[in-house]
Design an enzyme around this catalytic site. Structure first.
Site, mmCIF file in Angstrom:
data_model
loop_
_atom_site.group_PDB
_atom_site.id
_atom_site.type_symbol
_atom_site.label_atom_id
_atom_site.label_comp_id
_atom_site.label_asym_id
_atom_site.label_seq_id
_atom_site.Cartn_x
_atom_site.Cartn_y
_atom_site.Cartn_z
ATOM 1 C CE LYS A 110 43.462 47.324 43.489
ATOM 2 N NZ LYS A 110 45.731 47.356 42.210
ATOM 3 C CE LYS B 254 45.137 54.914 46.074
ATOM 4 N NZ LYS B 254 45.940 55.373 45.400
ATOM 5 C CE LYS C 159 44.464 55.937 36.966
ATOM 6 N NZ LYS C 159 45.089 54.671 36.997
HETATM 7 P P1 ADP Z 1 44.457 54.812 40.922
HETATM 8 O O1 ADP Z 1 44.769 54.268 42.284
HETATM 9 O O2 ADP Z 1 43.818 55.913 40.678
HETATM 10 O O3 ADP Z 1 44.341 53.778 39.808
HETATM 11 P P2 ADP Z 1 47.126 53.517 40.190
HETATM 12 O O4 ADP Z 1 47.575 52.549 41.325
HETATM 13 O O5 ADP Z 1 46.920 53.214 38.500
HETATM 14 O O6 ADP Z 1 45.972 54.901 40.361
HETATM 15 O O7 ADP Z 1 48.501 54.387 40.429
HETATM 16 C C1 ADP Z 1 49.455 55.172 39.351
HETATM 17 C C2 ADP Z 1 50.430 55.433 40.414
HETATM 18 O O8 ADP Z 1 49.986 56.705 40.659
HETATM 19 C C3 ADP Z 1 50.793 55.042 41.402
HETATM 20 O O9 ADP Z 1 52.570 54.547 41.289
HETATM 21 C C4 ADP Z 1 50.524 55.563 42.862
HETATM 22 O O10 ADP Z 1 51.369 55.240 44.046
HETATM 23 C C5 ADP Z 1 50.024 56.753 42.745
HETATM 24 N N1 ADP Z 1 48.500 57.008 42.986
HETATM 25 C C6 ADP Z 1 48.378 56.656 42.654
HETATM 26 N N2 ADP Z 1 46.842 57.236 43.316
HETATM 27 C C7 ADP Z 1 47.550 58.715 44.379
HETATM 28 C C8 ADP Z 1 46.996 59.438 45.336
HETATM 29 N N3 ADP Z 1 45.778 59.100 45.892
HETATM 30 N N4 ADP Z 1 47.861 60.185 45.591
HETATM 31 C C9 ADP Z 1 49.520 59.587 45.445
HETATM 32 N N5 ADP Z 1 49.665 58.908 44.292
HETATM 33 C C10 ADP Z 1 48.931 58.325 43.838
#
Ligand code: ADP
Ligand code: TRP
Length: 311
Positions: free
Chosen positions: A111, A190, A193
């Site tokens: 991050k 990946k 958001k």
């Molecule tokens: P983001 O990276 O979009 O901010 P979060 O960190 O809020 O997402 O993740 C929320 C949940 O969704 C976590 O359990 C995370 O591992 C899962 N997750 C986020 N992005 C992915 C992805 N690209 N593939 C699989 N799981 C994901």
């Protein structure tokens, strides 16, 4: 009954990766476990400083949970900030782990490398997450691959506490589906958001179509790999191999097929989501936080006694 728990940040609209990596496995497993589903709003505060957006995201994500199949009668759905024991226990864990240990966290390093402010909350984030999990004697945590290390950190916090003060916390296990460990975004990285490469879970059909059409394809390849990888979340390999053979080189047609496959899954959830009001959400979260607080409060009494602040 064993316990299942997961949380998602209300930091923006949920995408396919969140659904496939965390929400869908939670819903599927919740039938066999006593289950807890959190909106981790204090985690979102590490990056989101707009009160109106946060409020909207919290209401939105609660609707997403229910629309995706989480049942408020069977699962405890609640907001982290309604259970102050989470931040309280996080502090105690912070006093047990070292700065170099937290400095090794991939999520923090990624991050900061992506330009996010290295605030102290972002740094201590894994200890708040450890508290989220350990307060409920959680057995299993469904998450995507990127969260594996955070679950290890939670185990480490439990072990540190147990060694220092006596056995009080259960060490949790992550539940990561190999097939969907990391859902790729429209750019092949990946889906996240924070990377602007998402396919929204509850977007309109047009929004989903726009995101799918923007998936980057390699014009020299026979089969569009990034499209295929996302498509494999919706169809079996044998179905896809026929479809992709029949449409060799026809990227538009394949993207069109993917849009229809996503729509078939999302349309009924979207309809359910539209029927949930803000007041429904407030009622559900209030009931959920009362149930969660009863458990967290009793655990914190044990913690306070163990560390020596109860006199
Ligand atoms: P983001 O990276 O979009 O901010 P979060 O960190 O809020 O997402 O993740 C929320 C949940 O969704 C976590 O359990 C995370 O591992 C899962 N997750 C986020 N992005 C992915 C992805 N690209 N593939 C699989 N799981 C994901
Ligand atoms: N760190 C997780 C993420 O970004 C969110 C989270 C916070 C979480 N507390 C949790 C996930 C407890 C599972 C269990 O995705």
């Amino acid at each position: 009954m064993k316990r299942l728990l997961t949380g998602l940040q209300p930091s923006g609209a949920l995408h396919l990766g969140n659904w496939v990596g965390a929400l869908k496995p939670f819903v599927e497993l919740s039938r066999e476990y006593e289950s807890f589903l959190m909106i981790v709003d204090y985690h979102a505060l590490t990056t989101l400083k707009e009160p109106e957006a946060l409020r909207e995201n919290i209401l939105g994500i609660a609707k997403d949970y229910i629309a995706a199949g989480a049942d408020p009668e069977k699962s405890t759905i609640f907001k982290q900030s309604d259970v102050p024991e989470h931040t309280e226990l996080a502090w105690i864990f912070q006093c047990l782990v070292t700065v170099p240990f937290l400095q090794q966290a991939h999520a923090y390093k990624d991050k900061v490398a992506k330009g996010l402010e290295a605030n102290a909350g972002l740094f201590a984030y894994p200890m708040l997450m450890a508290a989220d999990i350990l307060l409920y004697d959680t057995d299993i945590v469904p998450v995507g691959q990127d969260q594996r290390q955070h679950i290890e950190y939670a185990r480490e916090a439990a072990a540190k506490f147990n060694n220092t003060y006596g056995e009080l916390f259960r060490e949790p296990k992550e539940h990561i589906l190999d097939s969907v460990a990391t859902v790729p975004g429209t750019d092949g990285q990946k889906m996240s958001k924070s990377y602007k490469n998402t396919i929204p879970l509850f977007g309109t059909k047009d929004e989903i179509a726009k995101a799918v059409m923007s998936i980057i394809t390699d014009s020299k390849a026979e089969s569009p790999e990034n499209v295929y990888n996302i498509h494999s979340l919706f169809r079996t390999r044998s179905e896809l191999s026929e479809l992709y053979k029949a449409n060799k080189g026809k990227y538009q047609a394949l993207k069109g097929a993917l849009i229809e496959d996503i729509e078939a899954v999302v349309a009924p959830m979207r309809e359910r989501r539209d029927s949930i009001s803000d007041d429904d959400v407030r009622r559900i979260l209030k009931e959920g936080s009362e149930r969660a607080r009863a458990i967290a409060g009793s655990k914190m009494n044990d913690v306070r006694r163990a560390i020596g602040v109860t006199i």
